[in-house]
Scaffold this active site. Sequence first.
Site, PDB file in Angstrom:
ATOM      1  N   PHE B 112      -3.445  17.102  29.431  1.00 42.42           N
ATOM      2  CA  PHE B 112      -2.406  16.106  29.674  1.00 42.42           C
ATOM      3  C   PHE B 112      -2.809  14.761  29.052  1.00 42.42           C
ATOM      4  O   PHE B 112      -3.921  14.287  29.253  1.00 42.42           O
ATOM      5  CB  PHE B 112      -2.189  15.933  31.181  1.00 42.42           C
ATOM      6  CG  PHE B 112      -1.171  14.874  31.504  1.00 42.42           C
ATOM      7  CD1 PHE B 112       0.164  15.037  31.139  1.00 42.42           C
ATOM      8  CD2 PHE B 112      -1.546  13.698  32.152  1.00 42.42           C
ATOM      9  CE1 PHE B 112       1.097  14.055  31.421  1.00 42.42           C
ATOM     10  CE2 PHE B 112      -0.619  12.709  32.432  1.00 42.42           C
ATOM     11  CZ  PHE B 112       0.708  12.885  32.069  1.00 42.42           C
ATOM     12  N   GLN B 113      -1.901  14.191  28.286  1.00 41.92           N
ATOM     13  CA  GLN B 113      -2.100  12.921  27.585  1.00 41.92           C
ATOM     14  C   GLN B 113      -3.321  12.951  26.658  1.00 41.92           C
ATOM     15  O   GLN B 113      -3.978  11.941  26.447  1.00 41.92           O
ATOM     16  CB  GLN B 113      -2.185  11.740  28.564  1.00 41.92           C
ATOM     17  CG  GLN B 113      -0.835  11.482  29.249  1.00 41.92           C
ATOM     18  CD  GLN B 113      -0.759  10.161  29.980  1.00 41.92           C
ATOM     19  OE1 GLN B 113      -1.755   9.623  30.453  1.00 41.92           O
ATOM     20  NE2 GLN B 113       0.453   9.620  30.079  1.00 41.92           N
ATOM     21  N   LYS B 162     -12.949   9.820  29.463  1.00 39.61           N
ATOM     22  CA  LYS B 162     -12.971   9.286  30.826  1.00 39.61           C
ATOM     23  C   LYS B 162     -14.320   9.535  31.502  1.00 39.61           C
ATOM     24  O   LYS B 162     -14.826   8.688  32.235  1.00 39.61           O
ATOM     25  CB  LYS B 162     -11.847   9.915  31.641  1.00 39.61           C
ATOM     26  CG  LYS B 162     -11.626   9.239  32.989  1.00 39.61           C
ATOM     27  CD  LYS B 162     -10.386   9.796  33.689  1.00 39.61           C
ATOM     28  CE  LYS B 162     -10.109   9.016  34.975  1.00 39.61           C
ATOM     29  NZ  LYS B 162      -8.935   9.544  35.677  1.00 39.61           N
ATOM     30  N   MET B 474      17.957  -9.138   5.894  1.00 43.56           N
ATOM     31  CA  MET B 474      17.335  -8.849   4.605  1.00 43.56           C
ATOM     32  C   MET B 474      17.840  -7.523   4.047  1.00 43.56           C
ATOM     33  O   MET B 474      18.063  -7.385   2.846  1.00 43.56           O
ATOM     34  CB  MET B 474      15.810  -8.842   4.734  1.00 43.56           C
ATOM     35  CG  MET B 474      15.090  -8.746   3.402  1.00 43.56           C
ATOM     36  SD  MET B 474      15.502 -10.099   2.284  1.00 43.56           S
ATOM     37  CE  MET B 474      14.267 -11.323   2.732  1.00 43.56           C
TER      38      MET B 474
END
Lengths: 190, 567
Positions: B112-113, B162, B474
């Site tokens: 996850f992530q 982590k 622009m």
Amino acid sequence: MIENNKQTVVALVENKPGVLNRVASLFRRRNFNVDSLTVGRTHKPYISRMTIVVDAARVDGRRIAANLFKLVNVIDVKLVSEEPYVSRDLALIKVRTDDADSRNAVTLICERYPARIVDIGTKVAIIEITAQEDIVEALINELEPIGIVEMVRTGVVAMGRGVRILDVDADYEPSIVSSQENGNYQAYSV
Amino acid sequence: MLLTGAEIVMECLIREGVEVMFGYPGGAILPVYDAMTKYPQLRHVLVRHEQGAAHMADGYARATGKVGVAIATSGPGATNLVTGIGTAMLDSSPIVCITGQVTRGAIGSDAFQEIDITGITLPITKHNYLVNDTRELAYIIREAFHIARTGRPGPVLVDIPKDVQNEKVEFEYPEGPIRLPGYRPPSAADDDQLAAALELIKQAKKPIILAGHGILMSGASNELRELSERAQIPVTLTLLGKGAMPENHPLCVGMMGMHGAAACNYAIQEADLLIALGMRFDDRVTGNLKTYSPNSRKIHVDIDPSEINKNVKVDVGIAGDVRTVMGQLLTKLPAKQHAEWIARIRDWQEDGDERDILHYESEGKLYGAQVINDLWKYTGGDAVTVSDVGQHQMLEAQYYPHQRPATMLTSGGLGTMGFGLPAAIGAKFGKPDEEVWAIVGDGGFQMTMAELATAMQEGVKVNIVILNNAFLGMVRQWQEFFYEERYQATPMFNPDFIKLAEAYGIPAMRVTRRDQIEESVRFARSHETTVLIEYVIEKEEIVYPMVPAGADLHNMLRRPKPGEKQS
């Protein structure tokens, strides 16, 4: 001669994970077309050495060298083809040798090259050649009519002639603690 | 001392002199956020999108010359940094991004992530690291800051799993020189190069200096001025070089390039010597390379050896720190005069002045150029301006002359819309005593306007100027010139910016007439908080001059002189 159009860059790089990826990413990003790239360890376990061959008509070796030098993990870069140098390419070529004629032909051809037959049977033979790239090309051309069924090449490795030594400073050691302790550089593939 | 990886990060940041970190928490970076509670001297600024964090770190770095710090979690937090990292890379801005990563054991499992952010950012960082061993962490962070701020500066990313953040190891800050054997930025020129450069300068009759961002980054403004004055060589600036030379200096001709002053571009094309200092011959500066400055010899000084002969082949290429090299040149530089050449450039400048939009009758319309010009006037020309990308950015560059280094920040190389507001917030953190104006268009502002909340939550004051023409101006200009006015996807539906500001508690004012501009500056200064001023401007204004992409530098589309017809 093929050799004339080629430029050969040699790079000493830190033997750390991901370094080959960084070099490959650089070539892709800058759209540098590479003929061959080889990498292997040196006599110093924390240093790997790359040989990169490019077609000078398509990309300037000096630009490659300048960009390689910007990579933090690249310790030194040299355009070895600017000065006298030795280069070698190794090929294993499997040819069809299912009759006496072809076996004889292969044997005769190999005698005229720095090549040898390393495996031979009733169906096929494996020829090994270690030589300058253009000589390898010439052998391949001669074997072609006999019937090449499989081939592998290592790509070119190169070294400047004479006493010009391309090496890292004698006092250089890798900065990171754990790699020093482990001495486990083999575990990393670049 | 036994510390967690997260605490080591904090210890290292303090030793690098970090004052403020811009970031956004998430699962994989939580240990670092928890460690922040023990280090209150490190201020954390909570952004609303990680792109904002990277731009704020970038704005802080550009305003101060120090390394900016952005922090994000793994996965989407890290990928949201990418545009900001690319922006910093293209403009050589020193930032360090710290990202959380899933635990070492989970790497490669599509956890996850989890995202391969070192892989993703490999081509857009100067260098990056994935920390595999907690004992290496302090070394890596020290190296990261060193690499970011030295040589040609740039972004460095450090990805920290982590469990590395949580792991306790013995911490001793690594002292002594940093050992990076492959990292040796060049510094000085050798004698042959200097002699060759000086010889070209001596021979030149029509020399011109092209001063870029490198002048600002190496702090070489004084050297530039001395070189220019002593040898009487006019100076042109790149967009990011603005501030390198005071723009009211008689030898400063202005900005070169696609929307540069015509006098600069003509001078470059006619020159017999270009002295390029800390710039990289970007395509927006050169136009067609085949016809670029065809009669000139060229000297190029840049700290990045790979920039020499990359776009423009030069006669003398010097890879070195531009301040050091200019110092070397100055020891031997003779005094010279180029009165005729300077007079010729002056003629071009006068022609340009005649065509200036400020000389046009307004007929009740409010032009962006007028807004910028008047902001310049009423701020005393001394504010720090941070622009976004588009017409307003070029108008800022043309109509807000800067006198000091690091007072004009903009995304030049990557041209990142959405840069303006967050970079201005970052700049204000770096220079709290200066007046910071974010000058943005209605398009770019809406890309990162969520950072209004950041400005209010953190109590930081920036003055936001929105030039609202309800167009992507622009792009519309290109469509007008090159796509037969087919305005596909450029008209904008916009929110009521005043009400939007009010929703955040931000004082706001709408300006529709030129005579309100002075009042709007007073209004901005009368509030302690961030304010927003919307200028409702002419919808179809054109930024002149313009070198169409790939055209010859001297073939500019020019604004007709008053009374002349558009050709």
